[in-house]
Scaffold this motif. Sequence first.
Motif, mmCIF file in Angstrom:
data_model
loop_
_atom_site.group_PDB
_atom_site.id
_atom_site.type_symbol
_atom_site.label_atom_id
_atom_site.label_comp_id
_atom_site.label_asym_id
_atom_site.label_seq_id
_atom_site.Cartn_x
_atom_site.Cartn_y
_atom_site.Cartn_z
ATOM 1 N N SER A 26 0.824 -1.214 0.000
ATOM 2 C CA SER A 26 0.000 0.000 0.000
ATOM 3 C C SER A 26 0.853 1.257 0.000
ATOM 4 O O SER A 26 0.423 2.313 -0.489
ATOM 5 N N ILE A 27 2.063 1.168 0.523
ATOM 6 C CA ILE A 27 2.976 2.316 0.515
ATOM 7 C C ILE A 27 3.360 2.679 -0.917
ATOM 8 O O ILE A 27 3.379 3.854 -1.298
ATOM 9 N N VAL A 28 3.659 1.661 -1.709
ATOM 10 C CA VAL A 28 4.037 1.901 -3.103
ATOM 11 C C VAL A 28 2.818 2.355 -3.909
ATOM 12 O O VAL A 28 2.923 3.222 -4.789
ATOM 13 N N GLU A 29 1.645 1.788 -3.603
ATOM 14 C CA GLU A 29 0.422 2.215 -4.300
ATOM 15 C C GLU A 29 0.113 3.672 -3.980
ATOM 16 O O GLU A 29 -0.273 4.445 -4.875
ATOM 17 N N ALA A 30 0.256 4.057 -2.718
ATOM 18 C CA ALA A 30 0.053 5.463 -2.364
ATOM 19 C C ALA A 30 1.086 6.340 -3.063
ATOM 20 O O ALA A 30 0.761 7.427 -3.569
ATOM 21 N N GLY A 31 2.326 5.864 -3.114
ATOM 22 C CA GLY A 31 3.372 6.609 -3.794
ATOM 23 C C GLY A 31 3.060 6.840 -5.255
ATOM 24 O O GLY A 31 3.413 7.885 -5.819
ATOM 25 N N ARG A 32 2.397 5.865 -5.869
ATOM 26 C CA ARG A 32 2.061 6.001 -7.294
ATOM 27 C C ARG A 32 1.103 7.153 -7.537
ATOM 28 O O ARG A 32 1.014 7.683 -8.647
ATOM 29 N N THR A 33 0.373 7.574 -6.507
ATOM 30 C CA THR A 33 -0.536 8.719 -6.630
ATOM 31 C C THR A 33 0.090 9.999 -6.077
ATOM 32 O O THR A 33 -0.578 11.025 -5.987
ATOM 33 N N GLY A 34 1.369 9.915 -5.685
ATOM 34 C CA GLY A 34 2.047 11.087 -5.165
ATOM 35 C C GLY A 34 1.744 11.378 -3.710
ATOM 36 O O GLY A 34 1.928 12.510 -3.252
ATOM 37 N N THR A 35 1.301 10.365 -2.959
ATOM 38 C CA THR A 35 0.965 10.551 -1.550
ATOM 39 C C THR A 35 2.030 9.903 -0.672
ATOM 40 O O THR A 35 2.280 8.699 -0.802
ATOM 41 N N PRO A 36 2.665 10.646 0.222
ATOM 42 C CA PRO A 36 3.687 10.072 1.101
ATOM 43 C C PRO A 36 3.047 9.251 2.214
ATOM 44 O O PRO A 36 1.868 9.415 2.524
ATOM 45 N N SER A 37 3.840 8.375 2.827
ATOM 46 C CA SER A 37 3.345 7.462 3.855
ATOM 47 C C SER A 37 4.073 7.657 5.173
ATOM 48 O O SER A 37 5.223 8.106 5.213
ATOM 49 N N VAL A 38 3.392 7.256 6.248
ATOM 50 C CA VAL A 38 3.990 7.186 7.585
ATOM 51 C C VAL A 38 3.750 5.785 8.120
ATOM 52 O O VAL A 38 2.635 5.259 8.031
ATOM 53 N N ALA A 39 4.795 5.159 8.666
ATOM 54 C CA ALA A 39 4.686 3.796 9.206
ATOM 55 C C ALA A 39 5.715 3.648 10.315
ATOM 56 O O ALA A 39 6.474 4.579 10.618
ATOM 57 N N TYR A 40 5.769 2.457 10.909
ATOM 58 C CA TYR A 40 6.697 2.201 12.002
ATOM 59 C C TYR A 40 8.036 1.683 11.484
ATOM 60 O O TYR A 40 8.083 0.779 10.645
ATOM 61 N N ALA A 41 9.109 2.231 12.011
ATOM 62 C CA ALA A 41 10.452 1.810 11.606
ATOM 63 C C ALA A 41 10.718 0.352 11.954
ATOM 64 O O ALA A 41 11.521 -0.314 11.296
ATOM 65 N N SER A 42 10.042 -0.152 12.973
ATOM 66 C CA SER A 42 10.266 -1.524 13.438
ATOM 67 C C SER A 42 9.412 -2.552 12.715
ATOM 68 O O SER A 42 9.484 -3.741 13.031
ATOM 69 N N ALA A 43 8.622 -2.119 11.731
ATOM 70 C CA ALA A 43 7.630 -3.003 11.113
ATOM 71 C C ALA A 43 8.154 -3.755 9.900
ATOM 72 O O ALA A 43 7.436 -3.956 8.925
ATOM 73 N N GLY A 44 9.406 -4.179 9.945
ATOM 74 C CA GLY A 44 9.924 -5.043 8.884
ATOM 75 C C GLY A 44 10.178 -4.309 7.586
ATOM 76 O O GLY A 44 10.875 -3.290 7.526
ATOM 77 N N GLY A 45 9.573 -4.823 6.507
ATOM 78 C CA GLY A 45 9.866 -4.337 5.161
ATOM 79 C C GLY A 45 9.446 -2.917 4.875
ATOM 80 O O GLY A 45 9.894 -2.340 3.880
ATOM 81 N N VAL A 46 8.594 -2.318 5.704
ATOM 82 C CA VAL A 46 8.202 -0.930 5.440
ATOM 83 C C VAL A 46 9.398 0.010 5.506
ATOM 84 O O VAL A 46 9.392 1.082 4.889
ATOM 85 N N ALA A 47 10.435 -0.390 6.243
ATOM 86 C CA ALA A 47 11.633 0.437 6.323
ATOM 87 C C ALA A 47 12.385 0.454 5.000
ATOM 88 O O ALA A 47 13.307 1.272 4.825
#
Length: 376
Positions: free
Chosen positions: A293-314
């Motif tokens: 979902s981070i990459v999908e949001a990025g495709r629309t030009g929307t930045p994301s916020v997530a947890y640094a400890s949450a694995g691959g989201v980093a």
Amino acid sequence: MVVLNWRDPWHPEGGGSELYVHQVARQMRDAGRQVTWVTAAYPGAPADEVVDGIRFIRRGGHITVYLWTAWLLLGQRLGSRIAALLGGRVHHVLGPVDAVLEVQNGMPFLASRLSGAPVVVLVHHVHREQWTVVGPVLAKVGWFLESRVAVRANRGCRYLAVSDVTRRELVELGVRAADIELAYNGLPPVPLYESGDRYDEPSLVVLSRLVPHKQIEHAIRALPALAEEFPDVTLRVLGDGWWGDDLRRITTELGLDDRVEFFGFVDEATKFNELARAWVHVLPSVKEGWGLSIVEAGRTGTPSVAYASAGGVAEAILDGVTGLLAGDEPDLTVRIGQLLRDPLLRDDMGNKAFVRSGEFTWEAAADTAMRALDAS
């Protein structure tokens, strides 16, 4: 080729893992491979059907699908041996099994010990933190199967990891680093969607299955503090799942029904339209193999916020470049506020997220998977 995944793309609890496997299976189909997908049954789904040129065999439920799969693999293997002895052919529901792509979502299928065919194990993420949702006893059993039994049973098999974080976690469990290849999530062509300007009011969006480990309540609980600075802040939740009623209850108890809108399951056009109109995408999950979902949001030009400890989201988020990573729940609120407050920063990160989203393709993921299967 046989794909083993406990859910299919249309399962009521299906998510990013199923999307990943479906896209890879379609690429394999296009490359001329016959693909049979063994998965769990659910109401309204045929036991055996062909969709998109892929055959789906549905047996059992969340747990019994593993027993059914063992029965099918052993039956096919025994049938092949009988056929070899008799010099003929023995029909089996699976048909020929020349290779297996086993998707290990915590629980292993142990196909390497059951099928007699080359096996490649696809792992989105290690489930150490997520086993707690099933209770202390089952959590210990599940973690033992994932961290000990599966690693020993699959020794010598090729692995696919969807992020470098997952690769490192597998190595920590005892999988040889040389046996693991990276196969990042791709991004399919984005459908046409009727996106206008961003919402006038500060707006957050969550795109996720509604299950406990996604921690959607963290985004909900951030709203009262954010509302002190942004009185009109809203949250739109895209997705469905069995935890949805609990999240609605939390929303009501906090008096936030006028700020939070639950869309339920949405089609692709609605999904990308809402991602494009939101100011910030939030993924408060405790663990992700990647964070599609981070990459999908990025495709629309929307930045994301997530947890640094949450694995691959980093890896999905380049911290400070395409979005922000938070340390804990209070920090999540701070990071969201940072983006809501600064339109120049938000636009800059959104533009960079858009550029980076173009680096990931399903063709590349499927090519990696097919090379691993051919080398097994």
